[in-house]
Design an enzyme around this catalytic site. Structure first.
Site, mmCIF file in Angstrom:
data_model
loop_
_atom_site.group_PDB
_atom_site.id
_atom_site.type_symbol
_atom_site.label_atom_id
_atom_site.label_comp_id
_atom_site.label_asym_id
_atom_site.label_seq_id
_atom_site.Cartn_x
_atom_site.Cartn_y
_atom_site.Cartn_z
ATOM 1 N N ASP A 13 17.427 20.832 98.715
ATOM 2 C CA ASP A 13 18.344 22.458 98.436
ATOM 3 C C ASP A 13 17.142 22.988 97.488
ATOM 4 O OD1 ASP A 13 20.488 20.691 98.961
ATOM 5 O OD2 ASP A 13 20.299 18.906 96.984
ATOM 6 N N ASN A 38 24.198 15.861 106.630
ATOM 7 C CA ASN A 38 24.526 14.957 105.566
ATOM 8 C C ASN A 38 23.228 15.930 104.453
ATOM 9 O OD1 ASN A 38 21.652 14.639 106.799
ATOM 10 N ND2 ASN A 38 20.766 12.893 105.233
ATOM 11 N N HIS A 41 22.930 24.193 104.379
ATOM 12 C CA HIS A 41 22.253 25.150 103.691
ATOM 13 C C HIS A 41 23.515 25.732 103.446
ATOM 14 C CE1 HIS A 41 18.358 24.280 105.459
ATOM 15 N NE2 HIS A 41 18.232 24.174 106.548
ATOM 16 N N LEU A 333 14.515 32.062 90.523
ATOM 17 C CA LEU A 333 13.410 32.634 89.520
ATOM 18 C C LEU A 333 14.501 33.472 88.788
ATOM 19 C CD1 LEU A 333 11.055 32.224 88.331
ATOM 20 C CD2 LEU A 333 10.758 35.355 89.418
ATOM 21 N N SER A 413 12.166 34.505 95.305
ATOM 22 C CA SER A 413 13.906 35.052 95.186
ATOM 23 C C SER A 413 14.107 35.541 94.208
ATOM 24 C CB SER A 413 14.402 33.686 96.510
ATOM 25 O OG SER A 413 15.556 34.045 96.295
HETATM 26 P P1 GDP Z 1 18.293 24.779 100.860
HETATM 27 O O1 GDP Z 1 19.456 23.199 102.161
HETATM 28 O O2 GDP Z 1 17.666 24.136 100.720
HETATM 29 O O3 GDP Z 1 19.058 25.856 102.047
HETATM 30 O O4 GDP Z 1 19.845 24.374 99.258
HETATM 31 P P2 GDP Z 1 21.164 25.240 99.615
HETATM 32 O O5 GDP Z 1 22.210 25.576 100.210
HETATM 33 O O6 GDP Z 1 21.270 24.372 98.289
HETATM 34 O O7 GDP Z 1 20.929 26.592 98.426
HETATM 35 C C1 GDP Z 1 20.459 27.156 97.149
HETATM 36 C C2 GDP Z 1 21.248 27.384 97.070
HETATM 37 O O8 GDP Z 1 21.187 28.677 96.353
HETATM 38 C C3 GDP Z 1 22.589 28.375 97.709
HETATM 39 O O9 GDP Z 1 23.916 28.690 98.006
HETATM 40 C C4 GDP Z 1 22.145 29.521 98.020
HETATM 41 O O10 GDP Z 1 22.672 31.229 98.216
HETATM 42 C C5 GDP Z 1 20.741 30.174 96.483
HETATM 43 N N1 GDP Z 1 20.301 30.835 96.546
HETATM 44 C C6 GDP Z 1 19.021 30.942 97.124
HETATM 45 N N2 GDP Z 1 17.514 31.937 96.800
HETATM 46 C C7 GDP Z 1 18.710 31.928 95.429
HETATM 47 C C8 GDP Z 1 18.034 33.007 94.555
HETATM 48 O O11 GDP Z 1 16.622 33.448 94.635
HETATM 49 N N3 GDP Z 1 18.186 32.825 93.081
HETATM 50 C C9 GDP Z 1 20.126 32.632 92.977
HETATM 51 N N4 GDP Z 1 20.677 32.880 92.609
HETATM 52 N N5 GDP Z 1 20.267 31.802 94.277
HETATM 53 C C10 GDP Z 1 20.036 31.551 95.000
#
Ligand code: GDP
Length: 424
Positions: A13, A38, A41, A333, A413
């Site tokens: 995540d 499981n 993204h 961040l 990001s």
């Molecule tokens: P993954 O499995 O590693 O892709 O992680 P997730 O699907 O849980 O992604 C993390 C969540 O954070 C998603 O809802 C993204 O849209 C969101 N996200 C990713 N980068 C950023 C960021 O820099 N800032 C914010 N506010 N949200 C982010």
């Protein structure tokens, strides 16, 4: 520098989907090489908000070819549902832009069933499985008790294979768990219903990837979860059942001889962890609830609230090394913008010994976090696109992380949207 892997450095995540979505622009092929449905993204782009479970994130880009390699837990039922859902939103998915490895073993409905029965048996000792059948699936893969996707095309005795494997599986279902056996006809019907629907996408992905590489195509490998969940190098037994590390990418893709030139390790600006297991820098109470809500830290697949914690230098150094990361993308961040003081776990105290080396898994229970606080910046940074324009405190935080994990942070990001990125 044609082949790149985007991998998670921590517990998953980290925002890998968001980075893949950003970087696919420079790549022609996106490959998933391990794991199953499981985790998920979340990708937000101009077509909407999507939770991807099995499909590679390149599915949204025109002209990008997406590959599900042999290392992936191929669940035809969920994959078919995901394809239907996404194509229902106007995104074309065809054998031209989706290729499934003929060497990927099939995840059967009993894998999900056995996952559920085992969690029930474990009761309060459970590991927090998402019940997608992943552990039973990989156990069967290594026991060679499953059917490869290519059999759907090549086998002239498929029904016999299904019967044999169902009879064998029923031994566990009946004798270990005392449940009703699965009927062979039900399994055959399931194969007819779902496996036939994905048949057209099945091919030799190794052959495809070799040809693509020869033709000068740029290939992106996309991982699920993170280094700390890797079956061999993670926090055993709270790992997943596959290799989440970049070194496994060519093997799980279908072309084990391929080299990866660039490994982008994705790290969140604070820590999150789903499910059970040691999580040394974990925060609790109001502080944790605040960060969880600010960051929207709820599972993409399950909606489960994620455990949250301070950025963990020890775990992140270990993850960076294990992934062989050549650079880091630091995500979210912006979420820290409202904090007065930002906690960072700079080392562990294990039985009175201060260390920055990640301990053997069973010692993690004895590790106490050593926390230092950084000044917050208390300003919205989500519109900032240049590192120099970040508040001094935010720059200091990023540079501290970069130094402590000894790897260049090339992306910061500051929002979920594709363009909310600072490239250094
Ligand atoms: P993954 O499995 O590693 O892709 O992680 P997730 O699907 O849980 O992604 C993390 C969540 O954070 C998603 O809802 C993204 O849209 C969101 N996200 C990713 N980068 C950023 C960021 O820099 N800032 C914010 N506010 N949200 C982010």
């Amino acid at each position: 520098m044609s082949n790149c892997a985007i991998v998670g450095i921590n517990w998953g995540d980290e925002g890998k989907g968001r980075m893949v979505d950003l970087l696919t622009d420079s790549y022609d092929v996106v490959v998933r090489y391990q794991g199953g449905g499981n985790a998920g993204h979340t990708v937000i782009n101009d077509m909407g908000r999507f939770a991807l479970h099995l499909l590679p994130s390149g599915i949204f880009r025109k002209g990008v070819v997406n590959v599900l390699g042999n290392g992936v837990a191929l669940d035809p039922e969920n994959l078919f549902k995901e394809i239907s859902e996404i194509s229902g939103k106007g995104i074309a998915i065809t054998p031209e832009n989706l290729k499934i490895s003929d060497r990927a073993p099939i995840l059967f409905p009993w894998h999900r069933l056995l996952d559920e029965l085992e969690e029930k048996r474990l009761a309060d000792k459970k590991f927090g499985s998402t019940k997608q059948g992943i552990a039973p699936y990989y156990s069967d893969k290594y026991a060679k008790k499953t059917i490869l996707a290519g059999e759907l095309i090549h086998s002239d005795a498929l029904y016999d294979q299904i019967r044999e494997i169902t009879e064998w599986k029923n031994l566990s279902i009946e004798r270990i768990y005392g449940e009703q056996p699965v009927k062979i006809e039900t399994v055959a019907e399931w194969v007819n219903n779902y496996c036939t629907k994905i048949k057209d996408y099945i091919c030799d992905t190794g052959e495809y990837l070799r040809a693509a590489e020869k033709a000068g195509k740029r290939i992106l490998f996309e991982a699920q979860l993170g280094a700390l969940r890797d079956i061999d190098y993670g926090i055993h037994p709270y790992t997943t059942s596959s290799n989440t590390i970049a070194a496994y990418a060519p093997i799980g893709a279908g072309a084990p001889e391929m080299k990866i030139d660039r490994v982008v390790g994705v790290v969140k600006a604070y820590s999150t962890c789903v499910g059970e297991g040691p999580f040394v820098s974990e925060m609790f109470g109001d502080e944790a609830a605040f960060l969880r809500n600010a960051g929207g830290e709820y599972g993409a697949k399950t909606g489960r609230p994620r455990r949250v914690g301070a950025f963990d230098v020890v775990a992140t150094r270990y993850g960076t090394r294990t992934q062989g990361a050549t650079e880091i993308a630091l995500t979210k961040l912006d979420i820290l913008s409202s904090l007065d003081k930002i906690p960072v776990c700079v080392s562990y105290d294990v039985n009175g010994k201060i260390t920055r080396d990640f301990p053997f898994p069973s010692l993690l229970d004895k590790a106490e976090p050593v926390i230092e606080y950084f000044d917050g910046w208390k300003t919205d940074i989500s519109e900032i696109r240049s590192f120099d324009d970040l508040p001094a405190e935010a720059q200091k935080y990023v540079l501290f992380i970069e130094k402590s994990i000894d790897c260049k942070i090339s992306y910061v990001s500051v929002g979920a949207e594709r363009e909310s990125i600072i490239i250094r």
